[in-house]
Design a protein around this motif. Structure first.
Motif, short mmCIF file in Angstrom:
data_model
loop_
_atom_site.label_atom_id
_atom_site.label_comp_id
_atom_site.label_asym_id
_atom_site.label_seq_id
_atom_site.Cartn_x
_atom_site.Cartn_y
_atom_site.Cartn_z
N LEU A 88 -3.69 3.22 -4.47
CA LEU A 88 -3.02 4.44 -4.02
C LEU A 88 -2.61 4.32 -2.55
N SER A 89 -3.45 3.69 -1.75
CA SER A 89 -3.12 3.48 -0.34
C SER A 89 -1.89 2.60 -0.19
N ASN A 112 -3.96 6.08 4.19
CA ASN A 112 -5.33 5.64 3.91
C ASN A 112 -5.93 6.63 2.92
N VAL A 113 -6.06 6.24 1.68
CA VAL A 113 -6.59 7.12 0.65
C VAL A 113 -8.09 6.86 0.52
N GLU A 114 -8.87 7.91 0.76
CA GLU A 114 -10.32 7.79 0.74
C GLU A 114 -10.93 8.78 -0.24
N SER A 115 -12.16 8.48 -0.67
CA SER A 115 -12.86 9.32 -1.64
C SER A 115 -13.57 10.48 -0.94
N LEU A 152 7.55 6.76 7.92
CA LEU A 152 8.24 5.95 6.92
C LEU A 152 8.44 4.53 7.42
N GLN A 153 7.84 4.19 8.54
CA GLN A 153 8.07 2.89 9.16
C GLN A 153 6.94 1.89 8.96
N ASP A 154 5.77 2.37 8.49
CA ASP A 154 4.63 1.46 8.43
C ASP A 154 4.17 1.22 7.01
N ASP A 155 5.06 1.39 6.03
CA ASP A 155 4.66 1.28 4.63
C ASP A 155 4.13 -0.09 4.25
N LYS A 176 -2.44 5.46 10.39
CA LYS A 176 -1.89 6.04 9.19
C LYS A 176 -2.57 7.37 8.86
N THR A 177 -1.85 8.21 8.13
CA THR A 177 -2.41 9.46 7.66
C THR A 177 -3.52 9.18 6.65
#
Length: 273
Positions: free
Chosen positions: A11-12, A18-21, A61-64, A81-82
Motif C-alpha cells: 500500500l505504501s 507511509n502506510v502503518e498499522s 506528487l513528486q516523491d512517488d 512522506k505523509t
C-alpha cells in the motif's frame, strides 16, 4: 494471503505514503485508498505537484518513486512522506483472500457483468473489506449481469495508450476503424483526460509499481484489483484500455466524486519478482 506487513508495504508503494498499522480507526477506507492512488496519478499527469485529500491534507506528487529507489543524497526522504494509519481488521477481509500464484486458467472463460474476467493468475490477493459499504448494495461485486467488470490499475497508464472511440468500427474493419480513431483525435472530449485501467492483468503488470520489502528483502510487484462502473467507463481504441473520462471543467470535488462513483477496489495483488 500476503502477511500484513507486506500488505502495508505494498500500500505504501502504491500510494507514495507511509502506510502503518493502528488499532484505532483507519484514516482511509479501501475506497479512499483507490481514490488517492488514482487521483495522484491523474494530477501528476496534469502537471500538478500536490494533491489535497480530506483527512490527509497535502500529498506530494513528486516523491512517488522513493519507496522503491535507493536513498538519495539530497532531496526529499521517506521520512517526509505523509503517514497514513490503517487498521488491518477493518481494511482487509481475509475470508475472501485468494492465492492465484500457481493457478493457470488455460482456455476457461470467466465473466463479470458483460465483460470477460481475466483472473490474476500468478498473483496473491489480499481482499479488501468493501461488502455492505455502498448504498446501492453489493451486486456490483457479484458474478451476474449486474456485476461491474473487473479492471486492474496500472500505475503508469495514461492518454498515450489510445483515444476514446466514439464512432463505429472495429480493428477488423481497418479503414473504418482508422477513420474513427482519426476523428476522435480531433475531438476534445476524446483526448483521454482521466483515470486509466485495464481488464488485462498482463498489461497492468507491465505498468505496475515494484518495491523491495523490508520484511523479507524480496522484490514484489503490486496492483489494485477493482470493479469499474460500466456506465462511467469509456473504451479506447485498444480493447485492453478503459478510461474514466474527467471533463476539463471539473473541479477537485467533482473529480473526486466521479472517481468514487466509477472505480471500486476489492483486492490488493502482490507478486514476487
Amino acid at each position: 494471503m500476503p502477511n500484513t506487513e507486506l500488505c502495508l508495504e505494498a500500500l505504501s508503494a502504491l500510494s507514495g505514503c507511509n502506510v502503518e498499522s493502528t488499532t484505532g480507526a483507519s484514516q482511509l477506507t479501501p475506497q479512499d485508498f483507490v481514490n488517492v492512488v488514482a487521483l495522484k496519478e491523474f494530477y501528476k499527469q496534469e502537471g500538478f505537484k500536490e494533491l489535497e485529500y480530506p483527512s490527509l491534507g497535502t500529498l506530494s506528487l513528486q516523491d512517488d518513486d522513493l519507496y522503491s529507489a535507493p536513498p538519495a543524497l539530497t532531496g526529499p526522504t521517506e521520512s517526509l512522506k505523509t503517514t497514513v494509519k490503517i487498521n488491518p481488521g477493518d481494511f482487509f477481509h481475509p475470508d475472501f483472500n485468494y492465492d492465484f500464484t500457481h493457478i493457470k486458467d488455460g482456455n476457461t472463460t470467466f465473466m463479470r457483468g458483460n465483460e470477460q474476467y481475466f483472473r490474476p493468475c500468478g498473483w496473491d490477493r489480499a481482499a479488501l473489506r468493501v461488502i455492505k459499504k455502498y448504498d446501492d448494495g453489493d451486486s456490483w461485486l457479484g458474478t451476474g449481469k449486474d456485476a461491474w467488470p473487473v479492471s486492474y490499475h496500472g500505475q503508469d497508464m495514461d492518454g498515450s495508450l489510445g483515444v476514446i472511440l466514439t464512432h463505429g468500427g472495429s480493428p477488423s474493419e481497418e479503414p473504418k476503424f482508422l477513420e474513427a480513431a482519426a476523428a476522435s483525435l480531433m475531438t476534445k472530449e476524446t483526448r483521454g483526460r482521466g483515470v486509466y485501467s485495464t481488464p488485462d492483468i498482463k498489461m497492468a503488470e507491465t505498468k505496475c509499481k515494484m518495491f523491495t520489502s523490508k520484511t523479507d528483502g524480496k522484490k514484489y510487484k503490486v496492483v489494485l484489483q477493482n470493479r469499474i462502473n460500466p456506465n462511467k467507463r469509456r473504451k479506447c481504441q485498444r480493447e485492453s484500455v478503459w478510461l474514466i473520462y474527467i471533463p476539463d471543467d471539473y473541479n477537485d470535488i467533482k473529480t473526486r466524486t466521479l472517481v468514487q462513483e466509477s472505480i471500486r477496489p476489492y483486492g490488493l495483488l502482490v507478486k514476487q519478482v
